[in-house]
Design a protein around this motif. Structure first.
Motif, PDB file in Angstrom:
ATOM      1  N   CYS A  83       0.766  -1.146  -0.226  1.00  0.00           N
ATOM      2  CA  CYS A  83      -0.109  -0.133   0.113  1.00  0.00           C
ATOM      3  C   CYS A  83       0.850   1.416  -0.062  1.00  0.00           C
ATOM      4  CB  CYS A  83      -0.949   0.078   1.196  1.00  0.00           C
ATOM      5  SG  CYS A  83      -2.163  -1.222   1.243  1.00  0.00           S
ATOM      6  N   LEU A  90       5.182   7.050   6.736  1.00  0.00           N
ATOM      7  CA  LEU A  90       6.448   6.594   6.904  1.00  0.00           C
ATOM      8  C   LEU A  90       6.699   6.467   8.482  1.00  0.00           C
ATOM      9  CD1 LEU A  90       8.973   8.465   4.576  1.00  0.00           C
ATOM     10  CD2 LEU A  90       7.629   6.462   4.263  1.00  0.00           C
ATOM     11  N   TYR A 102      11.514  -2.585   5.965  1.00  0.00           N
ATOM     12  CA  TYR A 102      10.695  -2.974   7.228  1.00  0.00           C
ATOM     13  C   TYR A 102       9.698  -4.205   6.773  1.00  0.00           C
ATOM     14  CZ  TYR A 102       7.342  -3.039  11.047  1.00  0.00           C
ATOM     15  OH  TYR A 102       6.759  -3.394  12.034  1.00  0.00           O
ATOM     16  N   GLY A 103       9.234  -4.287   5.334  1.00  0.00           N
ATOM     17  CA  GLY A 103       8.492  -5.502   5.140  1.00  0.00           C
ATOM     18  C   GLY A 103       9.469  -6.500   4.150  1.00  0.00           C
ATOM     19  N   ARG A 148       9.287   1.282  -0.205  1.00  0.00           N
ATOM     20  CA  ARG A 148       8.760   0.516   1.015  1.00  0.00           C
ATOM     21  C   ARG A 148       7.658  -0.644   0.584  1.00  0.00           C
ATOM     22  NH1 ARG A 148       6.224   3.215   6.283  1.00  0.00           N
ATOM     23  NH2 ARG A 148       4.724   3.313   4.768  1.00  0.00           N
ATOM     24  N   ALA A 149       6.751  -0.312  -0.159  1.00  0.00           N
ATOM     25  CA  ALA A 149       5.845  -0.871  -0.419  1.00  0.00           C
ATOM     26  C   ALA A 149       6.164  -1.936  -1.530  1.00  0.00           C
ATOM     27  CB  ALA A 149       4.736  -0.285  -1.273  1.00  0.00           C
ATOM     28  N   SER A 152       8.098  -4.891   0.069  1.00  0.00           N
ATOM     29  CA  SER A 152       7.563  -5.850   0.805  1.00  0.00           C
ATOM     30  C   SER A 152       7.101  -6.969   0.037  1.00  0.00           C
ATOM     31  CB  SER A 152       6.341  -5.130   1.653  1.00  0.00           C
ATOM     32  OG  SER A 152       5.339  -4.785   0.775  1.00  0.00           O
TER      33      SER A 152
ATOM     34  N   LEU B 123      -0.346   4.192  10.997  1.00  0.00           N
ATOM     35  CA  LEU B 123       0.999   3.736  10.979  1.00  0.00           C
ATOM     36  C   LEU B 123       1.010   1.951  11.219  1.00  0.00           C
ATOM     37  CD1 LEU B 123       3.155   6.490  12.775  1.00  0.00           C
ATOM     38  CD2 LEU B 123       2.939   6.131  10.121  1.00  0.00           C
ATOM     39  N   THR B 129       0.150  -3.805   6.523  1.00  0.00           N
ATOM     40  CA  THR B 129       0.226  -4.161   4.957  1.00  0.00           C
ATOM     41  C   THR B 129       1.472  -4.580   4.472  1.00  0.00           C
ATOM     42  OG1 THR B 129       0.376  -1.835   4.277  1.00  0.00           O
ATOM     43  CG2 THR B 129      -1.802  -2.528   4.891  1.00  0.00           C
ATOM     44  N   LEU B 130       2.524  -4.146   5.285  1.00  0.00           N
ATOM     45  CA  LEU B 130       3.892  -4.615   4.929  1.00  0.00           C
ATOM     46  C   LEU B 130       4.271  -6.017   5.438  1.00  0.00           C
ATOM     47  CD1 LEU B 130       5.534  -1.149   5.470  1.00  0.00           C
ATOM     48  CD2 LEU B 130       5.303  -2.168   3.436  1.00  0.00           C
ATOM     49  N   GLY B 131       3.327  -6.788   5.799  1.00  0.00           N
ATOM     50  CA  GLY B 131       3.781  -8.204   6.279  1.00  0.00           C
ATOM     51  C   GLY B 131       3.876  -8.322   7.696  1.00  0.00           C
ATOM     52  N   ALA B 132       3.894  -7.363   8.456  1.00  0.00           N
ATOM     53  CA  ALA B 132       4.208  -7.543   9.765  1.00  0.00           C
ATOM     54  C   ALA B 132       3.101  -8.073  10.560  1.00  0.00           C
ATOM     55  CB  ALA B 132       4.844  -6.262  10.430  1.00  0.00           C
ATOM     56  N   ARG B 136       4.616  -8.275  16.113  1.00  0.00           N
ATOM     57  CA  ARG B 136       5.769  -7.380  15.437  1.00  0.00           C
ATOM     58  C   ARG B 136       5.262  -5.849  15.453  1.00  0.00           C
ATOM     59  NH1 ARG B 136       8.412  -7.070   9.746  1.00  0.00           N
ATOM     60  NH2 ARG B 136      10.058  -5.579  10.385  1.00  0.00           N
TER      61      ARG B 136
END
Lengths: 386, 234
Positions: A83, A90, A102-103, A148-149, A152, B123, B129-132, B136
């Motif tokens: 997303c 951020l 991060y991902g 970042r998206a 991931s 946040l 959505t980033l997979g955490a 986590r």
């Protein structure tokens, strides 16, 4: 290219607001376009798994993300939906690098979208990585957010009004990056926007939303050329989209020649190579009609057209959709449509009717950079994707 | 500090020990309670909220008495602990720490809860959505972002624990070298004739410690803020 189609068919109701959409997105950039309040953000939240629809299903190819009948609801962190939000989001306590990575450990090794170095390189993030998010400009933040998206490892990328918070200059800074993502990373993109110029520039497929429903979906050219939909794309901004090819430049008078169905259109000079394909949006209000070719006029562009349909229910105005008559030597006969808006008075004076030939007059100065779509976009549709 | 008498010195060290155990011991429960109150809805939410804040409005002696009833050697929980593990809170420094912890708990939770409510949930959703995984997300996003509140709450609770009197004297009594913390020593001195100088000395020491705690938390909070607020040149 990862061409698993995204199928969304969901219903959702909260109080007065109700959503009932069927959307299919097949690779490339699919734009969800609609005015604020039509349910764009709700669709984004549902796709990301942050909001649970009342019923329906969401599938990506064979992969079921949500199905109320089977009781499947994959939680957001397992969905693989990357997303990018309007406000970048951020993480303020992490550095740019930490944000980007991060991902990165998302367990989906079979489908690596990209590597860190490639993303940093393609999004121009090299000078930003050691900085902190709050010291970045709006455009820089959004680039990091996109990176970042991508890192991931998403199955598809969901962009929710990523340019809405940026001014014109910053928008132009980001647009080229977004244009290239889809091709460079072979990832389907859902692009949500209420700005038609962004949609025309970026999108392959356009889904038109109105009051919680997908009213129409198809290619940008088809949708923009439909008279019945023009109130939804904005009456003031309404206008059809043409596929054109750069024929050459007249440097002396600072004009560029664009070819469309064998005819030539002059526009103020554009910095593009000869042979390149671009999309051109002609606003309905910038187009005049004459019954034949006109001599002794300052208007440079005159295209022979045939009236295809007429919309009379717009006060003093009449809106017409016009099919460009191809030059007799021209072979590719994909129809191209222009929309025109003229007064009711001129309409009756010219005695216009469906099937009647006419000439569309287009002032070259009415075409600006904002009217131009993506380079190579039209290319991509005609040729096969690599 | 050369002129501190052994009794005074003992009271000071005991106070620090009791307050430290009281705060550190209740820290995890404090974070959990703050999360429970700020982020969840359930039947009995109001009851939990009331229970947590009760020590703030009850006379401390009542809290001490309740502790005696529940956690004393013949209490429901205390009796079980004593019979099965030979462990007893009452009339030991651990009892003083427990009393201080209970009294300081509302202040600790309050600070944490406020900062947790200020954490941008967008946040956290983005991190998802980033997979955490949710765990986590809590550890890497929520906790760091609420850190200033955790520190503020902890320091406040520490200061409150240092000053605890009523519940301590009721539950753990006033035993020299075991439960006689600074406030209790102060109280004892004021009850005996000729203790004016010593009283003043202890009062000054108590003030200095409380002040240092506050300044320390301020410095820490500023440093963290700078870290999270994204200054490139820290």
């Amino acid at each position: 290219m990862n061409n698993a189609p995204l199928d969304m068919d969901v219903r959702f109701k909260r109080g007065e607001f109700s959503l009932n959409v069927q959307i299919t997105a097949v690779g490339g950039i699919t734009a969800l376009f609609g005015r604020s309040g039509v349910g764009k953000s709700t669709i984004v939240a549902i796709l990301a798994g942050l909001l649970r629809p009342d019923e329906g299903s969401i599938r990506l190819g064979d992969h079921v993300l949500f199905d109320s009948a089977q009781g499947i609801d994959i939680p957001p962190h397992l969905r693989g939906v990357g997303c990018v939000f309007q406000d970048a989001r951020l993480f303020p306590h992490l550095s740019v690098t930490q944000n980007l990575t991060y991902g990165i450990n998302r367990l989906n090794p079979s489908h690596r979208v990209s590597t860190y170095d490639r993303v940093v390189d393609l999004l121009g993030l090299k000078d930003l990585v050691s900085r902190r998010p709050l010291s970045l400009s709006g455009g820089e933040k959004q680039r990091v957010s996109i990176g970042r998206a991508l890192l991931s490892n998403p199955r598809f990328l969901l962009m929710d009004e990523p340019l809405a918070n940026l001014d014109g200059k910053r928008k132009d800074e980001i647009l080229p990056y977004i244009e290239h993502i889809c091709e460079a990373f072979s990832i389907p993109v859902i692009y949500v926007s209420h700005a038609i110029d962004e949609v025309i520039r970026l999108a392959d497929t356009l889904v038109l939303l109105d009051s919680g429903q997908a009213v129409a979906q198809g290619t940008v050219e088809d949708i923009m050329g439909r008279l019945d939909l023009s109130p939804l794309t904005g009456r003031y901004e309404a206008g059809a989209v043409l596929n054109t090819t750069v024929l050459g430049h007249d440097h002396g008078v600072e004009l560029t020649r664009l070819g469309v169905l064998g005819h030539t259109l002059f526009t103020p000079k554009i910095d593009l190579n000869t042979g390149q394909n671009i999309r051109l949006r002609l606003r309905a209000r910038d187009i005049s009609l004459a019954l034949g070719a006109v001599d002794g006029t300052s208007i440079l562009n005159q295209l022979p057209v045939v009236v295809k349909s007429i919309n009379m229910d717009n006060g003093p105005h009449v809106e017409l959709s016009l099919a460009i008559t191809p030059d007799f030597e021209f072979e590719d006969n994909q129809p191209q449509i222009i929309l025109a808006r003229i007064t009711r008075k001129s309409f009756s004076a010219l005695n216009l009717a469906i099937g009647k030939p006419a000439h569309a007059l287009i002032k070259a100065v009415a075409i600006d950079r904002r009217s131009l779509g993506s380079f190579g976009k039209t290319n991509r549709r005609k040729q096969h994707p690599k | 500090m050369d002129n501190l008498s052994p009794q005074e010195w003992s009271a000071l060290m005991l106070s620090l020990k009791v307050a430290l155990w009281a705060t550190l011991g209740s820290l995890p429960l404090g974070v959990f309670t703050a999360w429970l109150l700020a982020r969840t809805k359930f039947v009995g939410h109001g009851v939990i909220n009331g229970l947590v804040h009760l020590p703030l409005v009850l006379p401390p002696v009542v809290v001490g008495y309740m502790l005696l009833v529940v956690m004393g050697r013949h209490g429901i929980v205390g009796g079980f602990l004593y019979q099965n593990f030979g462990f007893s809170f009452a009339f030991t420094w651990k009892g003083a720490a427990l009393a201080a912890a209970v009294m300081a708990f509302p202040l600790m939770v309050r600070g944490m809860r406020l900062s947790l409510e200020a954490v941008d949930r967008n946040l956290e959703q983005t991190a998802l959505t980033l997979g955490a995984s949710p765990v986590r997300v809590f550890v890497t996003i929520t906790l760091p972002l609420m850190l200033p509140g955790i520190i503020a709450g902890t320091v406040l609770a520490f200061a409150r624990a240092l000053g605890e009197f009523g519940a301590t004297i009721t539950f753990a009594s006033n035993i020299p070298d075991e439960t006689r913390t600074l406030p209790l020593a102060l109280y004892t001195l004021t009850q005996a004739p000729g203790g004016e100088t010593a009283t003043l000395r202890l009062a000054i020491i108590a003030t200095i410690i409380a002040f240092m705690a506050l300044i320390g938390s301020e410095v820490l909070a500023k440093r963290i803020k700078r870290l999270t607020a994204g200054d490139d040149h820290e």
